[in-house]
Design an enzyme around this catalytic site. Structure first.
Site, PDB file in Angstrom:
ATOM      1  N   CYS A  27       0.830  -1.213   0.000  1.00 27.90           N
ATOM      2  CA  CYS A  27       0.000   0.000   0.000  1.00 27.90           C
ATOM      3  C   CYS A  27       0.863   1.261   0.000  1.00 27.90           C
ATOM      4  O   CYS A  27       1.551   1.524  -0.982  1.00 27.90           O
ATOM      5  CB  CYS A  27      -0.998  -0.065   1.147  1.00 27.90           C
ATOM      6  SG  CYS A  27      -2.447   0.955   0.829  1.00 27.90           S
ATOM      7  N   HIS A  53      -3.258  -5.049   1.781  1.00 28.23           N
ATOM      8  CA  HIS A  53      -2.558  -5.242   3.060  1.00 28.23           C
ATOM      9  C   HIS A  53      -2.501  -6.712   3.465  1.00 28.23           C
ATOM     10  O   HIS A  53      -3.343  -7.158   4.251  1.00 28.23           O
ATOM     11  CB  HIS A  53      -3.288  -4.466   4.165  1.00 28.23           C
ATOM     12  CG  HIS A  53      -3.123  -2.997   4.070  1.00 28.23           C
ATOM     13  ND1 HIS A  53      -2.133  -2.311   4.739  1.00 28.23           N
ATOM     14  CD2 HIS A  53      -3.808  -2.077   3.371  1.00 28.23           C
ATOM     15  CE1 HIS A  53      -2.216  -1.040   4.455  1.00 28.23           C
ATOM     16  NE2 HIS A  53      -3.233  -0.863   3.627  1.00 28.23           N
ATOM     17  N   GLU A  70      -0.688  -8.090   5.534  1.00 25.05           N
ATOM     18  CA  GLU A  70      -0.365  -8.237   6.960  1.00 25.05           C
ATOM     19  C   GLU A  70      -1.614  -8.175   7.843  1.00 25.05           C
ATOM     20  O   GLU A  70      -1.543  -8.462   9.027  1.00 25.05           O
ATOM     21  CB  GLU A  70       0.651  -7.161   7.394  1.00 25.05           C
ATOM     22  CG  GLU A  70       0.108  -5.753   7.565  1.00 25.05           C
ATOM     23  CD  GLU A  70      -0.213  -5.030   6.263  1.00 25.05           C
ATOM     24  OE1 GLU A  70      -0.110  -5.652   5.179  1.00 25.05           O
ATOM     25  OE2 GLU A  70      -0.587  -3.852   6.323  1.00 25.05           O
TER      26      GLU A  70
HETATM   27  N1  GLN Z   1      -3.840   6.324   1.049  1.00 22.94           N
HETATM   28  C1  GLN Z   1      -2.538   6.123   1.642  1.00 22.94           C
HETATM   29  C2  GLN Z   1      -1.484   6.937   0.930  1.00 22.94           C
HETATM   30  O1  GLN Z   1      -1.679   7.359  -0.142  1.00 22.94           O
HETATM   31  C3  GLN Z   1      -2.167   4.671   1.631  1.00 22.94           C
HETATM   32  C4  GLN Z   1      -3.147   3.895   2.438  1.00 22.94           C
HETATM   33  C5  GLN Z   1      -2.596   2.698   3.091  1.00 22.94           C
HETATM   34  O2  GLN Z   1      -1.376   2.457   3.192  1.00 22.94           O
HETATM   35  N2  GLN Z   1      -3.493   1.932   3.645  1.00 22.94           N
HETATM   36  O3  GLN Z   1      -0.455   7.153   1.470  1.00 22.94           O
END
Ligand code: GLN
Length: 211
Positions: free
Chosen positions: A86, A177, A179
């Site tokens: 992410c 995610h 994890e």
């Molecule tokens: N929206 C976040 C970003 O752009 C990422 C979201 C996440 O890691 N769950 O940094």
């Protein structure tokens, strides 16, 4: 041999990744030491790295100001595995299309921040991932879309016709995610299998999802 896994811990979901890598290690009988990466000097001692989700603008700012960013780039250039999830993927990417994110260029993809967020802020989806026998329960939270992939990037999974998991050399990046579920197969795929080429052989057992 004990695997030293560093979890980038400047911001984001650090303890969940530490737990997941321990579970993946246990499942395949590997001793794992987990260290948190908060300052420069830790990454060079790590065999594998995890770049967690969180807030990519904050994570990238701290990585560069602490001198950790260059060490991660060296780690990747040395061919050592990384799992970037992410916001971790957003930072590791070649381009996040946002001036507030200074990219590492460790994964040759272009991402769009929060691109899944417009439909729904978070959702879970069973994902077919190349290299895993059964679907992986993928949790998406304000997730980035992988908009473009470079020639040497392998797409490991797609959702809604768009790549959401990729591999570029030693780096596996996911929009979601892994994890946040008890299923540690993606940590295994990205870190332990990558560490030990021999483990790709037929006789290696994939860890059974603990759910
Ligand atoms: N929206 C976040 C970003 O752009 C990422 C979201 C996440 O890691 N769950 O940094």
């Amino acid at each position: 041999m004990t695997l030293t896994a560093g979890v980038v811990a400047v911001q984001g979901d650090v303890s969940e990744h530490a737990d997941a890598v321990r579970r993946a290690g246990e499942a395949c009988g590997r001793e794992t030491e987990v260290v948190e990466v908060r300052t420069a000097g830790t990454v060079p001692d790590c065999d594998a790295l995890l770049m967690p989700g969180g807030e990519s603008t904050t994570i990238s700012r701290l990585l560069w100001s602490e001198g950790i960013a260059e060490e991660i780039v060296d780690h990747v250039e040395a061919g050592k595995p990384v799992l970037a999830t992410c916001a971790g993927l957003i930072v590791a990417a070649a381009d996040a299309g946002d001036d507030r994110v200074r990219n590492l260029g460790a994964v040759d993809v272009t991402v769009e921040r929060n691109a899944f967020g417009r439909q729904k802020d978070s959702f879970e989806a069973p994902l077919d991932v190349s290299g895993l026998d059964d679907p992986f329960p993928a949790v998406f939270i304000r997730a980035p879309v992988i908009a473009d992939v470079g020639d040497d990037v392998e797409v490991l999974a797609e959702w809604d016709g768009r790549p959401v998991a990729v591999r570029d050399g030693p780096v596996v990046g996911t929009s979601f995610h892994p994890e946040l579920t008890p299923d540690a197969r993606l940590h295994d795929l990205a870190l332990f299998e990558a560490m030990d080429g021999a483990t790709h052989s037929e006789d290696r057992e994939e860890p059974t999802p603990d759910r």
